[in-house]
Scaffold this active site. Structure first.
Site, short mmCIF file in Angstrom:
data_model
loop_
_atom_site.label_atom_id
_atom_site.label_comp_id
_atom_site.label_asym_id
_atom_site.label_seq_id
_atom_site.Cartn_x
_atom_site.Cartn_y
_atom_site.Cartn_z
N ASP A 80 -13.19 2.16 -4.44
CA ASP A 80 -13.86 0.94 -3.96
C ASP A 80 -15.26 1.20 -3.43
O ASP A 80 -15.74 0.50 -2.52
CB ASP A 80 -13.01 0.25 -2.88
CG ASP A 80 -11.62 -0.10 -3.39
OD1 ASP A 80 -11.51 -0.42 -4.59
OD2 ASP A 80 -10.67 -0.05 -2.59
N LYS A 111 -18.33 1.02 -7.67
CA LYS A 111 -18.58 1.54 -9.03
C LYS A 111 -18.87 0.40 -10.00
O LYS A 111 -19.74 0.50 -10.85
CB LYS A 111 -17.34 2.33 -9.52
CG LYS A 111 -17.01 3.53 -8.64
CD LYS A 111 -15.74 4.21 -9.09
CE LYS A 111 -14.47 3.40 -8.87
NZ LYS A 111 -14.11 3.15 -7.46
N GLY A 127 -9.90 -2.16 -9.24
CA GLY A 127 -10.47 -3.50 -9.10
C GLY A 127 -11.96 -3.32 -8.94
O GLY A 127 -12.43 -2.85 -7.92
N HIS A 128 -12.72 -3.63 -9.99
CA HIS A 128 -14.17 -3.41 -9.98
C HIS A 128 -14.87 -4.76 -9.94
O HIS A 128 -14.75 -5.56 -10.87
CB HIS A 128 -14.59 -2.60 -11.21
CG HIS A 128 -14.01 -1.21 -11.21
ND1 HIS A 128 -14.25 -0.30 -12.21
CD2 HIS A 128 -13.22 -0.57 -10.31
CE1 HIS A 128 -13.62 0.83 -11.93
NE2 HIS A 128 -12.99 0.69 -10.79
N THR A 188 -0.53 0.63 -5.59
CA THR A 188 -0.91 -0.75 -5.89
C THR A 188 0.24 -1.50 -6.56
O THR A 188 0.13 -2.69 -6.83
CB THR A 188 -2.13 -0.79 -6.82
OG1 THR A 188 -1.79 -0.07 -8.02
CG2 THR A 188 -3.35 -0.15 -6.18
N GLN A 208 -10.84 4.51 -9.31
CA GLN A 208 -10.41 5.22 -8.10
C GLN A 208 -11.56 6.12 -7.60
O GLN A 208 -12.70 5.76 -7.78
CB GLN A 208 -9.13 6.02 -8.35
CG GLN A 208 -7.88 5.17 -8.56
CD GLN A 208 -7.77 4.56 -9.95
OE1 GLN A 208 -7.82 5.26 -10.94
NE2 GLN A 208 -7.62 3.27 -10.01
P1 GDP Z 1 -15.15 -0.44 -7.05
O1 GDP Z 1 -13.67 -0.40 -7.14
O2 GDP Z 1 -15.73 0.90 -6.76
O3 GDP Z 1 -15.80 -1.07 -8.24
O4 GDP Z 1 -15.50 -1.34 -5.80
P2 GDP Z 1 -14.81 -2.76 -5.40
O5 GDP Z 1 -15.35 -3.81 -6.30
O6 GDP Z 1 -13.35 -2.63 -5.29
O7 GDP Z 1 -15.32 -2.91 -3.91
C1 GDP Z 1 -16.67 -2.94 -3.61
C2 GDP Z 1 -16.94 -4.27 -2.89
O8 GDP Z 1 -18.19 -4.21 -2.24
C3 GDP Z 1 -17.02 -5.46 -3.82
O9 GDP Z 1 -16.57 -6.59 -3.14
C4 GDP Z 1 -18.51 -5.56 -4.11
O10 GDP Z 1 -18.91 -6.88 -4.45
C5 GDP Z 1 -19.09 -5.17 -2.78
N1 GDP Z 1 -20.39 -4.49 -2.82
C6 GDP Z 1 -20.86 -3.60 -3.70
N2 GDP Z 1 -22.06 -3.13 -3.31
C7 GDP Z 1 -22.34 -3.74 -2.14
C8 GDP Z 1 -23.43 -3.66 -1.21
O11 GDP Z 1 -24.37 -2.91 -1.37
N3 GDP Z 1 -23.34 -4.44 -0.09
C9 GDP Z 1 -22.29 -5.28 0.15
N4 GDP Z 1 -22.29 -5.99 1.26
N5 GDP Z 1 -21.26 -5.38 -0.71
C10 GDP Z 1 -21.28 -4.61 -1.82
P1 IMO Z 2 -10.85 1.33 -7.70
O1 IMO Z 2 -11.08 1.72 -9.14
C1 IMO Z 2 -8.86 2.19 -3.94
C2 IMO Z 2 -4.86 3.95 -4.18
C3 IMO Z 2 -3.69 3.12 -3.71
C4 IMO Z 2 -2.77 4.22 -3.21
C5 IMO Z 2 -3.00 5.33 -4.23
C6 IMO Z 2 -1.97 5.38 -5.34
O2 IMO Z 2 -10.92 -0.14 -7.48
O3 IMO Z 2 -11.71 2.14 -6.80
P2 IMO Z 2 -1.57 3.88 -7.50
O4 IMO Z 2 -1.31 2.43 -7.65
O5 IMO Z 2 -2.80 4.35 -8.20
O6 IMO Z 2 -0.39 4.74 -7.83
O7 IMO Z 2 -1.80 4.10 -5.91
O8 IMO Z 2 -4.29 5.10 -4.79
N1 IMO Z 2 -5.71 3.30 -5.22
C7 IMO Z 2 -6.93 2.82 -4.98
N2 IMO Z 2 -7.63 2.72 -3.84
N3 IMO Z 2 -9.41 1.80 -5.11
C8 IMO Z 2 -8.74 1.92 -6.26
O9 IMO Z 2 -9.30 1.69 -7.47
C9 IMO Z 2 -7.42 2.40 -6.23
N4 IMO Z 2 -6.47 2.62 -7.17
C10 IMO Z 2 -5.44 3.18 -6.53
O10 IMO Z 2 -4.08 2.24 -2.69
O11 IMO Z 2 -3.22 4.69 -1.97
MG MG Z 3 -12.01 -1.37 -6.31
#
Ligand code: GDP
Ligand code: IMO
Ligand code: MG
Length: 424
Positions: free
Chosen positions: A13, A16, A40-41, A129, A224
């Site tokens: 998270d 990416k 979840g991107h 998850t 991840q």
């Molecule tokens: P990923 O899994 O690495 O793609 O990241 P996620 O989408 O799960 O979580 C990142 C969260 O931070 C999302 O809600 C993005 O919209 C938000 N986000 C990304 N970059 C920034 C930033 O620079 N500032 C803020 N406030 N939010 C951001």
């Molecule tokens: P993105 O791509 C954050 C965590 C779960 C748990 C562990 C194992 O959005 O960054 P799993 O379902 O993979 O067997 O769970 O990994 N986890 C993540 N945490 N971002 C993710 O993906 C994750 N995908 C799995 O919360 O701790």
């Molecule tokens: Mg994510």
């Protein structure tokens, strides 16, 4: 041409999705190489927000071809839901999406097993998850997995599913006290999604080798993060795949020497979802404030994310693991209203100072983080898109991290939108 891996430097998270969406404008191919719908991107541009779980984050900025590589585990029902969501935003997926025939399927029994195994672990639960990831990779490695290529032959598919269910149902009924799964119903439920997916299935390794030959720009999108890597992360509190650089090669068929860049994505602080050690975690007002400012709730499960200060011991470990030669700093704006900001520079373990990230989870649980404190900049950085316009105190913070790690920030993100970005 660049062949760049985008890798989470923390526990996932890191943002990416935002970075891959941004960089995809200059990429011919965007490739997911591991994980599944546990990811979840989040992408935000114009008035659109979309969370992608399986489809690479390269669909919306330019015309790059998007590949779901052999290393990904695919839940066909989740994938079709996502295809529909992307199409509803006006994207024509024909000639844009390519799915590896060697990728393995996540079937309903994997999800059931994921959940019953978590339940049976009690207080030792990993906090998965629940998307069936672990059991699907177990099937793959134990060579009873069902691959996308198997969808092409209905009879073979049904035979494999029935065979697998024989064993699984024995375990479900006798070990976990759960109802058995009905093979016929399961196959029937899958039918529609299988037909929708079929046209996208192909030999993506071959496709990517051609792209390399043609000197095309390739972006490999990790899911991840490095600290969730099954080999190098905080085992057993990890995911079941290899998000780190090596996983990008095995999960796509792109050879190591073709890789030109490894970009690590790190937040300006740290988060983690699920269980496991987290040395800089804050169980106080500051942690609460990071969660609130950063909207730190899981993009896949909605769970509140655990929050803490940036951990440079962990970041340096991720840099070494992946050979990261460039970094992106995200969510700088989340720190905008903090009086003071801390960064962990070392750990103390058994009274000794160390900058080694312990391989043993219990040891990592015992480390005491040692912090350097910075004065906050106390002004909004949202929307700032040139480095010089950042407040001096924010630049001091950024410079310190760059000097400490020895890796430059190529991108600094100051908000969730594509436009809220500094590219240096
Ligand atoms: P990923 O899994 O690495 O793609 O990241 P996620 O989408 O799960 O979580 C990142 C969260 O931070 C999302 O809600 C993005 O919209 C938000 N986000 C990304 N970059 C920034 C930033 O620079 N500032 C803020 N406030 N939010 C951001
Ligand atoms: P993105 O791509 C954050 C965590 C779960 C748990 C562990 C194992 O959005 O960054 P799993 O379902 O993979 O067997 O769970 O990994 N986890 C993540 N945490 N971002 C993710 O993906 C994750 N995908 C799995 O919360 O701790
Ligand atoms: Mg994510």
């Amino acid at each position: 041409m660049a062949v760049r891996i985008v890798i989470g430097a923390q526990w996932g998270d890191e943002g990416k999705g935002k970075v891959v969406d941004l960089l995809s404008a200059d990429s011919d191919y965007v490739v997911r190489y591991q994980g599944g719908a546990n990811a979840g991107h989040t992408l935000k541009f114009d008035d659109t927000t979309i969370v992608l779980h399986l489809i690479p984050s390269g669909m919306f900025n330019g015309n790059s071809k998007c590949v779901i590589g052999n290393g990904v585990v695919i839940d066909p029902i989740a994938l079709v839901e996502e295809l529909e969501e992307v199409e509803a935003l006006g994207v024509d997926l024909k000639n844009r999406l390519f799915i590896s025939s060697s990728a393995h399927l996540i079937l309903p029994y994997h999800k059931v097993l994921d959940n019953v195994k978590e339940k049976s672990r009690g207080s030792d639960a990993i906090g998965t998850t629940g998307r069936g990831i672990g059991p699907a990779y177990v099937s793959k490695v134990s060579r009873i997995g069902i691959r996308l290529i198997d969808l092409m032959d209905r009879e073979r598919l049904e035979e494999k599913i029935r065979k697998n269910l024989n064993d699984i149902n024995i375990a479900l009924e006798n070990v976990y006290n759960e109802d058995p799964i009905n093979a016929e119903k399961m196959i029937e439920d899958l039918e529609a999604s299988v037909e929708t997916i079929k046209p996208y299935i192909c030999n993506t390794t071959e496709l990517l080798h051609k792209a390399l030959q043609n000197n095309e720009a390739i972006l490999l999108e990790g899911a991840q993060g490095s600290l969730l890597d099954v080999d190098h992360g905080t085992y057993p509190y990890v995911t079941s795949s290899s998000p780190t650089a090596g996983g990008a090669c095995t999960g796509s068929g792109i050879p190591p020497l073709a890789i030109t860049n490894a970009m690590g994505i790190t937040k300006a602080y740290c988060t983690r979802v699920g269980n496991g050690p987290f040395p800089t975690e804050l169980n106080d007002e500051s942690g609460e404030k990071l969660r609130k400012n950063g909207q730190e709730f899981g993009a896949t499960t909605g769970r509140p994310r655990r929050c803490g200060w940036l951990d440079l011991v962990a970041l340096n470990y991720a840099i070494r693991l992946n050979g990261m030669n460039e970094l992106t700093l995200t969510k700088l704006d989340v720190l905008d209203d903090f009086e003071t900001i801390k960064v962990c520079t070392h750990y103390e373990l058994n009274g000794e100072k160390t900058d080694v990230f312990p391989a043993d989870c219990d040891e990592l649980d015992d480390v005491i983080p040692v912090y350097k404190t910075f004065t906050g900049w106390n002004t909004s950085t949202r929307n700032i898109s040139t480095y010089e316009n950042l407040p001096e105190k924010a630049r001091v913070y950024i410079r310190f991290i760059e000097e400490f790690t020895g890796v430059p920030f190529k991108i600094v993100s100051t908000g969730p939108k594509r436009s809220e970005t500094i590219v240096r």
